[in-house]
Design a protein around this motif. Sequence first.
Motif, PDB file in Angstrom:
ATOM      1  N   GLU A  62      30.420  79.377   2.002  1.00  0.00           N
ATOM      2  CA  GLU A  62      29.813  78.442   2.845  1.00  0.00           C
ATOM      3  C   GLU A  62      28.960  78.615   4.132  1.00  0.00           C
ATOM      4  O   GLU A  62      28.625  78.830   4.938  1.00  0.00           O
ATOM      5  N   LEU A  65      26.457  80.993   3.881  1.00  0.00           N
ATOM      6  CA  LEU A  65      24.943  80.582   3.014  1.00  0.00           C
ATOM      7  C   LEU A  65      24.389  79.691   4.732  1.00  0.00           C
ATOM      8  O   LEU A  65      23.116  79.732   5.043  1.00  0.00           O
ATOM      9  N   GLU A  66      25.436  79.188   5.415  1.00  0.00           N
ATOM     10  CA  GLU A  66      24.616  78.022   6.961  1.00  0.00           C
ATOM     11  C   GLU A  66      24.447  79.721   7.597  1.00  0.00           C
ATOM     12  O   GLU A  66      23.073  78.750   8.120  1.00  0.00           O
ATOM     13  N   ASP A  69      20.861  80.341   7.199  1.00  0.00           N
ATOM     14  CA  ASP A  69      19.977  79.527   7.835  1.00  0.00           C
ATOM     15  C   ASP A  69      19.915  79.969   9.372  1.00  0.00           C
ATOM     16  O   ASP A  69      19.035  80.062   9.747  1.00  0.00           O
ATOM     17  N   ASP A  97      23.543  81.924  -4.965  1.00  0.00           N
ATOM     18  CA  ASP A  97      23.160  81.693  -3.925  1.00  0.00           C
ATOM     19  C   ASP A  97      22.616  81.586  -2.663  1.00  0.00           C
ATOM     20  O   ASP A  97      21.947  80.970  -2.054  1.00  0.00           O
ATOM     21  N   LEU A  98      23.233  82.990  -2.294  1.00  0.00           N
ATOM     22  CA  LEU A  98      22.746  83.176  -1.044  1.00  0.00           C
ATOM     23  C   LEU A  98      20.965  83.689  -1.249  1.00  0.00           C
ATOM     24  O   LEU A  98      20.349  84.417   0.198  1.00  0.00           O
ATOM     25  N   LYS A 100      18.716  82.229  -3.175  1.00  0.00           N
ATOM     26  CA  LYS A 100      18.536  80.784  -3.621  1.00  0.00           C
ATOM     27  C   LYS A 100      18.216  80.094  -1.527  1.00  0.00           C
ATOM     28  O   LYS A 100      16.810  79.522  -1.392  1.00  0.00           O
ATOM     29  N   ARG A 101      19.770  80.891  -0.841  1.00  0.00           N
ATOM     30  CA  ARG A 101      19.661  80.054   0.262  1.00  0.00           C
ATOM     31  C   ARG A 101      18.073  81.030   1.253  1.00  0.00           C
ATOM     32  O   ARG A 101      17.402  80.018   1.893  1.00  0.00           O
ATOM     33  N   LYS A 104      15.156  79.151   0.455  1.00  0.00           N
ATOM     34  CA  LYS A 104      14.655  78.340   0.237  1.00  0.00           C
ATOM     35  C   LYS A 104      14.336  78.303   2.304  1.00  0.00           C
ATOM     36  O   LYS A 104      13.710  77.482   2.435  1.00  0.00           O
ATOM     37  N   LYS A 105      15.103  79.009   2.915  1.00  0.00           N
ATOM     38  CA  LYS A 105      14.606  78.766   4.467  1.00  0.00           C
ATOM     39  C   LYS A 105      13.438  80.085   5.228  1.00  0.00           C
ATOM     40  O   LYS A 105      13.119  79.722   5.853  1.00  0.00           O
TER      41      LYS A 105
END
Length: 360
Positions: A62, A65-66, A69, A97-98, A100-101, A104-105
Amino acid sequence: MILKGLKIGEKTSKYPIIQGGMGIGISGSCLAGNVAKEGGIGILSAASIGFLDPNYDKNPKEANLEAIDTEIEKARKISSTGILGMNIMVAMNNYADLVKRAVKKGIDLIISGAGIPRELPKFVQGTKTKIAPIISSARAAKLITKIWRTNYNYIPDMVIIEGPLAGGHLGFDSDDLLNNKAQSLEEITIEVIEEMKKIEEETGVSIPVIVAGGIYDGNDIAKFLKLGASGVQMGTRFVATVECDASNSYKDAYINSKQEDIVIVKSPVGMPGRAIKNKFIIDVEENRKQITKCYDCIVQCNPKTSPYCITKALINSFKGNIDEGLIFCGSNAYKVDKIISVKELVKSLINETEFALSNL
């Protein structure tokens, strides 16, 4: 001769230079943002990118992922219009997941190596993010392109060749590297360009070929541009900059290194790597370092048998605890003799390259 930049989607860099993604934390927002600001393509490393987060030990996934951003936002503040990318290793446990994040950013480019990024196209379809696999042979370039075309009707937006002289993880056999039997970057480049031309003729899509590994100055850049490459990726030179996110001790390790200090090491990632020989490497050669805390970062890593925790070793070196850290570097790190700004480095490289091209 005026150099052409690299086109990434709707953006084009001023210069054909990509700053290599270096983890953990070595190519963070400060370095990547300033490279983008000066006309290159700045690359963040996703490897344990959230390690400075207070919650990293409790929930590293987590935190990572944060941090994606946060780091992209910080880099964008330095360069709002430049091109920013992220290096995300296929070997990472939460690779999808990395990716996709980052998409998305709004990251401009994702570069993936340390494995075959088979499913990467599906994560960027319908977005502006472009993708580039890291390869070490024409065979690998052909294989990845075939997988992407067959499964997603997607052509690589560029391919990045990392040759046997690169730093970090290497896609070559350890014995070949140790005995200097690996195919040269020049030979690989010629073969990859020929392979990409076939695909370009079939599809009508241009595929820039970028070269990396041992690229040190403008003469090197000019040589590969003359061979037909569209640009270069460089890591080592950007470590020795004021804006590099690493500690001064890390940078000094480059400056103080000698050619014989640069060695091939075993990595828990399952690939050989190139690093500066120090107390840490000597200790690992003599005895396995038991892993007491696992960050569950790498697919191939088994904490019970792994020679050491690569995350801990890289964090130590980032923070300046050099004796207990792994210091990845390219084969020419020993040539570094001073720290300069990103602006100075880019200007010097471009001047050298244009002069070399005019005299070839």
